[in-house]
Design an enzyme around this catalytic site. Structure first.
Site, short mmCIF file in Angstrom:
data_model
loop_
_atom_site.label_atom_id
_atom_site.label_comp_id
_atom_site.label_asym_id
_atom_site.label_seq_id
_atom_site.Cartn_x
_atom_site.Cartn_y
_atom_site.Cartn_z
CB SER A 140 -0.88 0.00 1.25
OG SER A 140 -1.53 1.24 1.44
CE1 TYR A 153 -4.45 -2.10 4.37
CE2 TYR A 153 -3.43 0.08 4.22
CZ TYR A 153 -3.97 -1.04 3.61
OH TYR A 153 -4.03 -1.12 2.24
#
Length: 255
Positions: A140, A153
């Site tokens: 990401s 995350y």
């Protein structure tokens, strides 16, 4: 056009979103694709839409036995070895670190990072046996920079980035390439739930002024799976509309 003719590839989290777009493009490029997910109904529907060169396989990425069965299924269904793996499955978070429970933190790490580890651990021997192959780990933009509200995350995606580099170093001489792709904000069923909007002006934080589309991320993944990328390993590819290039500032000439 990217050519994946004759290659067999497993994609996790492929029932929808970036995973489904990757599976679609891989099949269009000639690959056999195993669509792996825990969303059984959606996964079977996606496989059915893609035709004879797609199969669905239930896969909990945190389960080592599930990974072993997924590899065996890929080899069995297409009567061939495997040539590629896309570790795309993941979950997100939206909590301040001080508010996130330990249970949730561990769950995100287990799926997003341990799942990638287990996938590579399972597939690397098979890829070596095939004479080489490609692994693409979906990290990401939050794995390239700090981002508020992404404690677990972000930690997991930084971990995916580092784990990819270690695997690239360890397996390069066996022609097993490992790269990470770093999507920016992308419109998927998951992000749609938090109000992400498509189209120009929908995300002014990026130089391009919009969120990405799943197909745009998939195109980068499929390229890295292909023989067009045979000298690329250990790389991190940001597909983020310029988000991680730096702050977005509106400059006016002459002022």
């Amino acid at each position: 056009m990217v050519d994946l003719t004759g290659k067999t590839i497993l994609v996790t989290g492929a029932a929808r979103g970036i995973g489904a777009a990757t599976a679609q493009q891989a099949v269009a490029a000639g690959a056999n694709v195993v669509i792996a997910d825990v969303l059984d109904d959606e996964g079977r529907a996606t496989a059915a839409q893609l035709g004879a060169r797609a199969r669905y396989q239930h896969l909990d990425v945190t389960s080592e036995p599930d990974w072993a069965e997924a590899l065996a299924a890929a080899q069995r269904e297409f009567a061939t070895t495997v040539h590629g793996l896309v570790n795309n499955a993941g979950i997100s978070t939206g909590e301040l670190m001080a508010n996130e429970s330990l249970e949730h933190f561990k769950k995100v790490i287990e799926i997003n990072l341990v799942g990638v580890f287990l996938g590579m651990k399972t597939f690397i021997p098979a890829l070596k046996q095939a004479g080489g192959g490609s692994i693409v780990n979906v990290s990401s933009a939050a794995g390239l920079m700090g981002l508020a509200l992404t404690g677990s995350y972000g930690a997991s995606k930084w971990g995916v980035r580092g784990l990819s580099k270690v695997a690239a170093i360890e397996n390069g001489t066996d022609r097993v390439r490992v790269n990470s792709v770093h999507p920016g904000m992308t419109y998927t069923p998951m992000t749609a739930q938090v109000g992400i909007q498509q189209g120009p002006g929908g995300y002014p934080n990026t130089p391009m002024g919009r969120v990405g589309e799943a197909a745009e991320i998939a195109s980068a993944i499929v390229f890295l799976l292909s023989d067009a990328a045979t000298y690329i390993t250990g790389a991190e590819l940001a597909v983020d509309g310029g988000w991680t290039a730096g702050p977005t500032v509106k400059y006016v000439m002459g002022q």
